[in-house]
Design an enzyme around this catalytic site. Structure first.
Site, PDB file in Angstrom:
ATOM      1  N   THR A  53      30.662 143.788  31.771  1.00  0.00           N
ATOM      2  CA  THR A  53      31.194 144.212  33.207  1.00  0.00           C
ATOM      3  C   THR A  53      30.142 145.056  33.933  1.00  0.00           C
ATOM      4  O   THR A  53      29.697 146.092  33.060  1.00  0.00           O
ATOM      5  CB  THR A  53      32.417 144.986  33.387  1.00  0.00           C
ATOM      6  OG1 THR A  53      33.372 143.902  32.723  1.00  0.00           O
ATOM      7  CG2 THR A  53      33.061 145.417  34.551  1.00  0.00           C
TER       8      THR A  53
ATOM      9  N   LYS B 147      29.856 139.801  34.298  1.00  0.00           N
ATOM     10  CA  LYS B 147      31.023 140.044  35.363  1.00  0.00           C
ATOM     11  C   LYS B 147      30.800 140.923  36.449  1.00  0.00           C
ATOM     12  O   LYS B 147      30.437 142.193  35.877  1.00  0.00           O
ATOM     13  CB  LYS B 147      32.065 139.772  34.662  1.00  0.00           C
ATOM     14  CG  LYS B 147      33.526 140.280  35.796  1.00  0.00           C
ATOM     15  CD  LYS B 147      34.529 140.430  34.687  1.00  0.00           C
ATOM     16  CE  LYS B 147      36.041 140.766  35.405  1.00  0.00           C
ATOM     17  NZ  LYS B 147      35.921 142.118  36.212  1.00  0.00           N
TER      18      LYS B 147
ATOM     19  N   HIS C  40      36.184 143.195  41.186  1.00  0.00           N
ATOM     20  CA  HIS C  40      37.155 144.112  40.344  1.00  0.00           C
ATOM     21  C   HIS C  40      38.440 143.960  40.978  1.00  0.00           C
ATOM     22  O   HIS C  40      38.931 145.167  40.737  1.00  0.00           O
ATOM     23  CB  HIS C  40      36.240 145.496  40.168  1.00  0.00           C
ATOM     24  CG  HIS C  40      36.476 145.909  38.771  1.00  0.00           C
ATOM     25  ND1 HIS C  40      35.645 145.878  37.747  1.00  0.00           N
ATOM     26  CD2 HIS C  40      37.369 146.592  38.235  1.00  0.00           C
ATOM     27  CE1 HIS C  40      35.979 146.481  36.693  1.00  0.00           C
ATOM     28  NE2 HIS C  40      37.129 146.651  37.018  1.00  0.00           N
TER      29      HIS C  40
END
Length: 380
Positions: free
Chosen positions: A164, A249, A273
């Site tokens: 992430t 991501k 997110h």
């Protein structure tokens, strides 16, 4: 944590929104806010839903389609649905079985479960009950701990590695600030060492201090533990540490998607997110087409943020995504009924996607990518 004294029947849910309402009945208000809330004024959070609702799919007719094939190739293998359970922290917060229940339900549905660095059960215990398992990495300040997490995930049988990249710091989530939110002592970041996991729970004095300083305990802990200044060189380093498919991501700008591919990513996730980071970012579904164009088939593109129905999955596929990550709806299902609730959510999602593909004239998931869509602004 959910109140076991409040009776709910997950079988009464006929859509994922019903499960969200059941979860609201059983969760403490501060926990509900922690899951439901976004950053800032929650503009991006609201925008995700509004933008998805503005996407109309042009169905094809007379295609002779019946009983469509819902399977899809995702990083690490073929899934029964073009869906993965998104990485979500501290799932024991909403149900005692937490990640274990949702991992079992994901396995039963034949879809990947993405275990978060901040899972409230360790990766080894999750792997023991999961089907396809991906591990999601938050980058820690100590690179040796990053390397250790990667090794643990691979040893546990992870089939893909997700990093992430949109959390250089945790954005101000005003619901949590107002609630001076902290985790109960029973909910910990189980993949981290005891020292790193400390500081998330707090007593009354700590809550008062948090309220006065305008941060939540989770945000304060994140600032202490996460590395805030990642670069593309770090992603290249990560690529060199594992042979597993690498998923990046948290991208919205097509230029970053192209850089991710150049750094070795096998897939990228278009994500804001869930509206929990930069408030002012575009809805993920709006950013999707340009990312698909920039990647140009060199990597898979997945969509995250706001997906709450089979029709939403179809919208993402028609926009060029290979699949989606589903987040909050699965947490609501977990809160409402543990593993049974999560299984109900996947059953509903499967039925909705099957109907959507059939009504849109698609024999399979690949056919959905040939569909055209309309928005208020015209053809996409």
């Amino acid at each position: 944590m959910a109140d076991p004294g409040v009776p709910v029947d997950c079988d009464t849910a006929v859509c994922l929104a019903d499960l969200a309402e059941l979860a609201r009945r059983v969760l403490p208000a501060a926990v509900y806010d922690f899951v439901a809330g976004g950053s800032g004024a929650e503009t991006t959070l609201a925008g995700n839903r509004a933008a998805l609702d503005r996407v109309a799919v042009l169905p094809r007719v007379l295609t002779g389609t019946a009983d469509p094939d819902l399977s899809a190739r995702l990083p690490g293998g073929v899934a029964a649905l073009p869906v993965a359970a998104a990485p979500m922290a501290y799932q024991r917060l909403v149900h005692p079985d937490g990640e274990l229940a949702l991992a079992r339900a994901s396995a039963a549905a034949g879809v990947p479960f993405v275990a978060s660095t901040l899972s409230s059960y360790p990766i080894e215990e999750i792997a023991a009950v999961a089907g396809p398992l991906w591990f999601q990495l938050y980058w820690l300040r100590d690179r040796s701990l990053v390397r250790a997490l990667l090794a643990r995930a691979e040893a546990a049988g992870a089939t893909a590695m997700m990093v992430t990249v949109d959390v250089p710091l945790m954005a101000r989530r005003l619901r949590d600030v107002r609630n001076a939110f902290t985790l109960p002592e029973t909910v910990v970041a189980a993949n981290l060492t005891r020292d790193l996991a400390a500081g998330l729970a707090a007593g009354p004095d700590d809550r008062a201090h948090l309220a006065a300083t305008g941060v939540s305990a989770v945000a304060a802990h994140t600032a202490d533990v996460f590395a805030p200044a990642l670069t593309w060189q770090d992603i290249e380093w990560l690529r060199g540490q594992t042979d597993l498919p690498l998923v990046v991501k948290g991208l919205l700008d097509p230029r970053d998607a192209a850089l991710a591919v150049e750094a070795g990513a096998d897939a990228v996730v278009v994500s804001n997110h869930g509206g929990r980071q930069f408030d002012g970012a575009p809805p993920s579904i709006v950013a999707l087409p340009a990312v698909v164009d920039a990647v140009a088939g060199r990597a898979q593109v997945l969509l995250d943020s706001g997906v709450a129905s089979g029709t939403d999955v179809l919208r993402a596929l028609a926009g060029g995504a290979a699949g989606v990550l589903v987040g909050r709806p699965l947490l609501w299902a977990l809160a409402a009924g543990g593993e049974r609730g999560a299984r109900r959510a996947f059953d509903l999602l499967r039925a909705e996607l099957s109907d959507a593909l059939t009504l849109a004239g698609c024999a399979d998931v690949a056919g959905a990518r040939d569909l055209r869509t309309l928005t208020i602004g015209g053809t996409r």
